[in-house]
Design a protein around this motif. Structure first.
Motif, short mmCIF file in Angstrom:
data_model
loop_
_atom_site.label_atom_id
_atom_site.label_comp_id
_atom_site.label_asym_id
_atom_site.label_seq_id
_atom_site.Cartn_x
_atom_site.Cartn_y
_atom_site.Cartn_z
N GLN A 42 0.85 -1.21 -0.01
CA GLN A 42 -0.01 0.02 0.03
C GLN A 42 0.93 1.18 0.09
OE1 GLN A 42 -2.94 -0.43 -0.92
NE2 GLN A 42 -2.58 -2.54 -0.88
N VAL A 43 1.95 0.98 0.43
CA VAL A 43 2.97 2.36 0.33
C VAL A 43 3.79 2.16 -1.08
CG1 VAL A 43 5.28 3.20 1.31
CG2 VAL A 43 3.52 2.47 2.75
N LEU A 44 4.04 1.01 -1.24
CA LEU A 44 4.81 0.94 -2.54
C LEU A 44 3.79 1.14 -4.04
CD1 LEU A 44 6.94 -2.25 -2.35
CD2 LEU A 44 7.67 -0.30 -3.18
N ILE A 45 2.78 0.64 -4.15
CA ILE A 45 2.07 0.77 -5.11
C ILE A 45 1.92 2.21 -5.68
CG2 ILE A 45 -0.32 0.29 -6.24
CD1 ILE A 45 -0.49 -2.29 -4.61
N PRO A 46 1.43 3.24 -4.96
CA PRO A 46 1.41 4.62 -5.42
C PRO A 46 2.69 5.19 -6.04
CG PRO A 46 0.09 4.52 -3.35
CD PRO A 46 1.02 2.85 -3.62
N ALA A 47 3.76 4.64 -5.23
CA ALA A 47 5.07 5.06 -5.85
C ALA A 47 5.69 4.49 -6.99
CB ALA A 47 6.32 4.56 -4.70
N LEU B 192 15.83 -0.01 1.17
CA LEU B 192 14.46 0.88 1.77
C LEU B 192 13.77 -0.01 2.48
CD1 LEU B 192 13.71 2.58 -1.65
CD2 LEU B 192 14.54 3.77 0.52
N PHE B 193 13.01 0.36 3.50
CA PHE B 193 12.17 -0.58 4.41
C PHE B 193 11.23 0.57 5.13
CE2 PHE B 193 16.32 -0.93 6.10
CZ PHE B 193 16.31 -0.35 7.24
N GLY B 194 10.06 -0.04 5.65
CA GLY B 194 9.30 0.78 6.51
C GLY B 194 10.05 1.14 7.81
N ASN B 195 9.51 2.48 8.22
CA ASN B 195 10.25 2.90 9.59
C ASN B 195 9.48 2.33 10.76
OD1 ASN B 195 7.63 4.23 9.44
ND2 ASN B 195 8.39 5.90 9.90
N VAL C 90 11.56 4.61 5.55
CA VAL C 90 10.65 5.52 4.94
C VAL C 90 9.11 5.27 5.79
CG1 VAL C 90 11.47 5.60 2.50
CG2 VAL C 90 9.64 3.84 3.09
N ALA C 91 8.43 6.32 6.05
CA ALA C 91 7.30 6.29 6.74
C ALA C 91 6.10 5.96 5.89
CB ALA C 91 7.03 7.75 7.66
N ASP C 92 6.26 6.61 4.38
CA ASP C 92 4.93 6.65 3.80
C ASP C 92 5.44 6.79 2.30
OD1 ASP C 92 5.86 9.20 3.55
OD2 ASP C 92 4.49 9.92 5.00
N THR C 93 4.53 6.89 1.51
CA THR C 93 4.71 6.94 -0.17
C THR C 93 5.56 8.09 -0.42
OG1 THR C 93 2.88 5.59 -0.72
CG2 THR C 93 3.93 7.03 -2.29
N PRO C 94 5.06 9.44 0.00
CA PRO C 94 6.13 10.39 -0.40
C PRO C 94 7.48 10.20 -0.04
CG PRO C 94 3.94 11.24 0.54
CD PRO C 94 4.07 9.72 0.58
N GLN C 95 7.84 9.90 1.00
CA GLN C 95 9.21 9.72 1.33
C GLN C 95 9.84 8.57 0.54
OE1 GLN C 95 10.01 8.60 5.51
NE2 GLN C 95 9.57 10.57 6.16
N LEU C 96 9.10 7.48 0.21
CA LEU C 96 9.63 6.44 -0.63
C LEU C 96 10.09 7.06 -2.01
CD1 LEU C 96 10.27 3.52 -1.22
CD2 LEU C 96 7.70 3.09 -1.57
N LEU C 97 8.92 7.61 -2.46
CA LEU C 97 9.01 8.10 -3.80
C LEU C 97 10.17 9.15 -4.28
CD1 LEU C 97 7.76 8.14 -6.75
CD2 LEU C 97 6.03 9.91 -5.95
#
Length: 417
Positions: free
Chosen positions: A245-250, A343-346, A367-374
């Motif tokens: 759910q974090v990866l897909i939008p990115a 990368l991995f969740g925070n 990363v905490a969320d999609t914006p950070q990951l992206l």
């Protein structure tokens, strides 16, 4: 506390038998233990045939992989010895029950006094290895009575564990049964010494040795190379739905700029189907590729089988490792040894020393969320040199952590005479 422990073990044994008909995984463990001691009593003496016995115990699959370098080094050093491997969990036993690096594989009977006494009598191990977090009072007590040499390795201790509480004397006694504990860091040594456990030393984590061996023997997968082509590619390893759910939008934001190979932690067809509907690019299952469909024009390859992940990382430019938004971060070292930035969740990574260490050096990022990951992934896609620099830190981190197996085997040789 000893009485409480023995009662708790009996209650646990009753509960798993009661729950087994309603839980497939638990049922596997219960069924696998039925009649086990009788089978061992009948078959083991003939199989052992008077040879010295080395017993390795792993809770599950992860601990087995951690222990595998020591198992294989022991086999090389003592080819005439009999090696027994036990598992506590079906997730280890069912996957590795046909591993050919040992002579006999079975479940560990539940740690009741009677089971431990009979198991140790049948096996009569000369040396015993408990991998990482396995501390069973009745087995340790019987092994001590038997005169077996008892080792623990790749252990890591924290101040909040029951061993180091004011009421933890019974559990500290378990640690005293070991002839030597090999731990991962200085903090563990300090805690053990403060608890008057002096037979301990730092060896590090044998997983570093294991992943280096994996990297040197990784399979070539032409179909994966064909899927990647000339594109940059992310390997999303051991991911759960919370990760996706974090990866897909990115990934959707980077469609056409980045391919991804997605390896779920658990293969659930319905969940995978849901991910595919959310992904904007074209996706294909590995089973479809294996059946002959061309992977050339797809953006995402979803691995719907078990056992390939460690060989996939060689085809990546970056990796996202799952679990940290939920149960706990999965293995980052397999990706790191191939020189990938990670990368991995925070959320659930702080208790994993390798994750903290690699973050400090600049090879891994939470990363905490999609914006950070992206933001990070876009930077790597646009500037591959930046990604490679972080990846170089990852591979050096693994290389600098190897050598634990040699230290453990040095102690083994001393003990065996």
């Amino acid at each position: 506390m000893k009485i409480i422990y023995q009662v708790a073990i009996q209650v646990f044994a009753f509960l798993i038998r009661f729950i087994a008909p309603f839980n497939h995984k638990i049922k596997l463990g219960v069924d696998g233990r039925k009649g086990l001691l009788d089978r061992m009593r009948e078959s083991l003496p003939g199989l052992v045939a008077g040879r010295p016995v080395a017993w390795f115990h792993a809770a599950s699959l992860g601990e087995f992989e951690q222990g595998r370098p020591v198992i294989e080094s022991y086999r090389d050093a003592y080819p005439d010895h009999f090696i027994l491997l036990t598992f506590f969990s079906p997730s280890g036993y069912e996957i590795r029950k046909n591993y050919n690096g040992v002579d006999f594989i079975c479940y560990l009977p539940i740690d009741t006094p009677a089971n431990a006494r009979e198991f140790v009598r049948i096996v009569n191990p000369r040396i015993v290895f408990f991998i990482k977090y396995e501390f069973w009072f009745n087995y340790l007590r019987e092994l001590r009575k038997n005169g077996s040499y008892i080792l623990s390795f790749s252990s890591i201790f924290r101040s909040n564990q029951i061993f180091f509480k004011s009421y933890g004397g019974f559990f500290r006694k378990m640690l005293g049964y070991f002839d030597h504990l090999f731990v991962q860091n200085r903090t563990s040594i300090d805690l053990l010494e403060k608890a008057n456990i002096g037979a301990c030393s730092i060896a590090g984590d044998t997983r570093f040795d294991r992943v280096r061996a994996i990297a040197s023997s990784a399979r070539e997968l032409p179909e994966i190379a064909r899927f990647k082509g000339a594109s940059q590619c992310m390997i999303a390893g051991s991911v759960w739905d919370a990760d996706m759910q974090v990866l897909i939008p990115a990934l959707n934001a980077l469609t056409g700029k980045l391919k991804a190979i997605i390896a779920p932690h658990e293969i659930k067809a319905e969940e995978i189907a849901g991910w595919r509907t959310q992904l904007m690019g074209r996706s294909i299952l590995y089973s479809e590729v294996a059946a002959g469909q061309s992977p050339d024009d797809f953006d995402y390859l979803i691995i719907n089988n078990i056992g390939m992940l460690s060989s996939l990382y060689r085809y990546g430019n970056m990796a996202y490792i799952g679990g940290s938004f939920g149960v706990g971060l999965h293995n980052i070292l397999e990706a790191a040894t191939f020189g990938l930035p990670i990368l991995f969740g925070n959320k659930s990574y702080h208790r994993f020393q390798e994750a903290v260490g690699l973050m400090e050096k600049g090879g891994a990022f939470s990363v905490a969320d999609t914006p950070q990951l992206l933001k990070i992934v876009e930077s790597w896609v646009e500037n591959p040199v930046e990604a490679r620099s972080a990846g170089d830190i990852s591979s050096e981190f693994v290389l600098s952590g190897t050598g634990a197996t040699d230290l453990i085997m040095q102690k083994v040789r001393e003990a065996m005479g």
